[in-house]
Design a protein around this motif. Sequence first.
Motif, PDB file in Angstrom:
ATOM      1  N   ILE A 260       0.836  -1.200   0.000  1.00  0.00           N
ATOM      2  CA  ILE A 260       0.000   0.000   0.000  1.00  0.00           C
ATOM      3  C   ILE A 260       0.872   1.251   0.000  1.00  0.00           C
ATOM      4  O   ILE A 260       0.624   2.197  -0.752  1.00  0.00           O
ATOM      5  N   SER A 261       1.897   1.273   0.833  1.00  0.00           N
ATOM      6  CA  SER A 261       2.676   2.496   1.023  1.00  0.00           C
ATOM      7  C   SER A 261       3.729   2.716  -0.057  1.00  0.00           C
ATOM      8  O   SER A 261       4.073   3.859  -0.354  1.00  0.00           O
ATOM      9  N   HIS A 262       4.257   1.626  -0.655  1.00  0.00           N
ATOM     10  CA  HIS A 262       5.337   1.783  -1.624  1.00  0.00           C
ATOM     11  C   HIS A 262       5.084   1.076  -2.954  1.00  0.00           C
ATOM     12  O   HIS A 262       5.885   1.208  -3.881  1.00  0.00           O
ATOM     13  N   GLY A 263       3.989   0.320  -3.044  1.00  0.00           N
ATOM     14  CA  GLY A 263       3.641  -0.316  -4.309  1.00  0.00           C
ATOM     15  C   GLY A 263       4.499  -1.508  -4.674  1.00  0.00           C
ATOM     16  O   GLY A 263       4.395  -2.018  -5.803  1.00  0.00           O
ATOM     17  N   ARG A 264       5.323  -2.009  -3.724  1.00  0.00           N
ATOM     18  CA  ARG A 264       6.278  -3.058  -4.091  1.00  0.00           C
ATOM     19  C   ARG A 264       6.825  -3.721  -2.826  1.00  0.00           C
ATOM     20  O   ARG A 264       7.259  -3.041  -1.898  1.00  0.00           O
ATOM     21  N   THR A 265       6.816  -5.072  -2.799  1.00  0.00           N
ATOM     22  CA  THR A 265       7.379  -5.824  -1.679  1.00  0.00           C
ATOM     23  C   THR A 265       8.099  -7.060  -2.215  1.00  0.00           C
ATOM     24  O   THR A 265       7.443  -8.045  -2.586  1.00  0.00           O
TER      25      THR A 265
ATOM     26  N   THR B   1      -2.915  -9.674  -4.976  1.00  0.00           N
ATOM     27  CA  THR B   1      -1.520  -9.864  -5.388  1.00  0.00           C
ATOM     28  C   THR B   1      -0.650 -10.372  -4.242  1.00  0.00           C
ATOM     29  O   THR B   1       0.216 -11.226  -4.442  1.00  0.00           O
ATOM     30  N   VAL B   2      -0.882  -9.872  -3.022  1.00  0.00           N
ATOM     31  CA  VAL B   2      -0.086 -10.330  -1.877  1.00  0.00           C
ATOM     32  C   VAL B   2      -0.376 -11.797  -1.583  1.00  0.00           C
ATOM     33  O   VAL B   2       0.551 -12.592  -1.364  1.00  0.00           O
ATOM     34  N   ALA B   3      -1.647 -12.176  -1.583  1.00  0.00           N
ATOM     35  CA  ALA B   3      -1.994 -13.575  -1.327  1.00  0.00           C
ATOM     36  C   ALA B   3      -1.395 -14.477  -2.399  1.00  0.00           C
ATOM     37  O   ALA B   3      -0.882 -15.569  -2.093  1.00  0.00           O
ATOM     38  N   ALA B   4      -1.430 -14.025  -3.651  1.00  0.00           N
ATOM     39  CA  ALA B   4      -0.850 -14.829  -4.740  1.00  0.00           C
ATOM     40  C   ALA B   4       0.662 -14.956  -4.579  1.00  0.00           C
ATOM     41  O   ALA B   4       1.240 -16.021  -4.851  1.00  0.00           O
TER      42      ALA B   4
ATOM     43  N   SER C 291       1.444  -3.666  -6.527  1.00  0.00           N
ATOM     44  CA  SER C 291       0.083  -3.220  -6.240  1.00  0.00           C
ATOM     45  C   SER C 291      -0.913  -3.656  -7.305  1.00  0.00           C
ATOM     46  O   SER C 291      -2.126  -3.654  -7.055  1.00  0.00           O
ATOM     47  N   THR C 292      -0.426  -4.027  -8.488  1.00  0.00           N
ATOM     48  CA  THR C 292      -1.334  -4.467  -9.550  1.00  0.00           C
ATOM     49  C   THR C 292      -0.996  -5.860 -10.060  1.00  0.00           C
ATOM     50  O   THR C 292      -1.878  -6.574 -10.531  1.00  0.00           O
TER      51      THR C 292
END
Length: 480
Positions: free
Chosen positions: A121-126, A366-369, A237-238
């Motif tokens: 959410i905050s940076h669009g990338r993990t 996307t995070v769950a995937a 994020s997408t």
Amino acid sequence: MPVQSTNPEYDAHLPEWQMMDDALEGECAISHNPKYLPKPSGMVEAEKLDPTGNAYLYLNYRDRAQYEHWVRDSLRSMMGLVSRLIPEINLPAGLKDMEDNATADGFDLKQLFLRMVRQTISHGRTPLVVNVDDSGSPYFSTYAARNAINWDTADQGGRQDLVLAVFREFRKKEGDRYSHDCVTVYREFYMLGDVCYTAVRGDGGDLLEEERPLGTVGNNNQLIRGLEYIPIIYCGSTDNSPGVDEVPLLTMARAAVKSYQLSADYFTALHQTSHPQPWVAGLDEKVELSVTGPSAAWDLGPSGSCGYLEFQGAGITAVRAAMEDQKNAALEAGAKVMDASGTESGEARKTRQNDQHATLHSIVITVAAAIEQGLRYAAEWTGYNPDDVTFTVKPEFIIPEVDAQVLAELQKAVAAGGISWDTYWQYLTTGKLPERAYDEEATLVSDEADSGRGLNLDNIDAVEKTAGRRQPAPGADDTP
């Protein structure tokens, strides 16, 4: 090229990530970084004449500015919604421990999910890295977006796969347990032939940990299994491709910074209108004025005169309106659940909330995937069937409400044998009708009738009270 080399996409997006770091840290980070509040030209010229003596002009200007914590508050609101979601987790027997001990610092998969959602959410990338410890047990590591400095893809067996990933890490200096000084090192993952290798290098490129196939464990450097790919997922994020996605809260952060800049002018103008500047003219050389204020009297001599230079503040209203525009821009970004004003309509609020939920929906998916893919890597790596792994999260953020009229119609349908008891019960307890085909619903009605489990009008009241979701009929008195 040196190990510190960065991907061009990284260079392009680093200023955005730095702004998000400062926006989340709050007013201290924003006010102590002069790039967020440039000096007015008059202050620049004043400091040219006397840099030390006139420095107070900008400091006072800066200290009167006010930074609104919209970004931090919005992130907290969004995480409050996400924290209610419960992941559905299925793992092979040999990986069950990962459910409660999944990360490098010993936290479970739910905590990993929340961490990744917050960072996305905050940076669009993990970036999510799958690794194994010295005993051969798999675990996850995540990195901040600004520390994932380099990556590359290439053709691997006809597919575009990751062939390089470099991360910046910070290691505490040895020798002083009380010190927090760190040294910077670089951990790299790369494909060498058909096997993934890893190494750790210093600033000069010198090897701090030797190059070895990923998965080498124990003192005898035993390899549990070489991987034909790099087990890293760049959660975005997408989507979860290595490319950099947009930052969901960036629009709000920019609006907050612009509001901060406008507030410096606004509050300075208010200050100046409250403190007019006195002036004197025509004084004799012998007259000295060193004190001002309500308790002081001036002797101006026979030819002296005085007055006040008052700041009229004609632009204050315009600045205030501009600040309101920035607040509205932040709210329209759909990243905060809050009332813009006491007169905001319910439909306007729902529109903003739906926009926020759409953003959260894609991020949760996307995070769950990404976590599910990482768990499948871990299963394949340690010899289990990846198809036995699932990690899913239903992104449902709105608590459904039971409509009294719909409930009444369902009650009639149950009594007439048109719908099943199960359909009625699901709507009563969840506020949603089940999604199933007509034939399936007809079969349920028939089965319930044959078994005598159907509802009747005599016990519907008891069922509703048991569910704790009884709704008053239209027009009924709902006072206790």
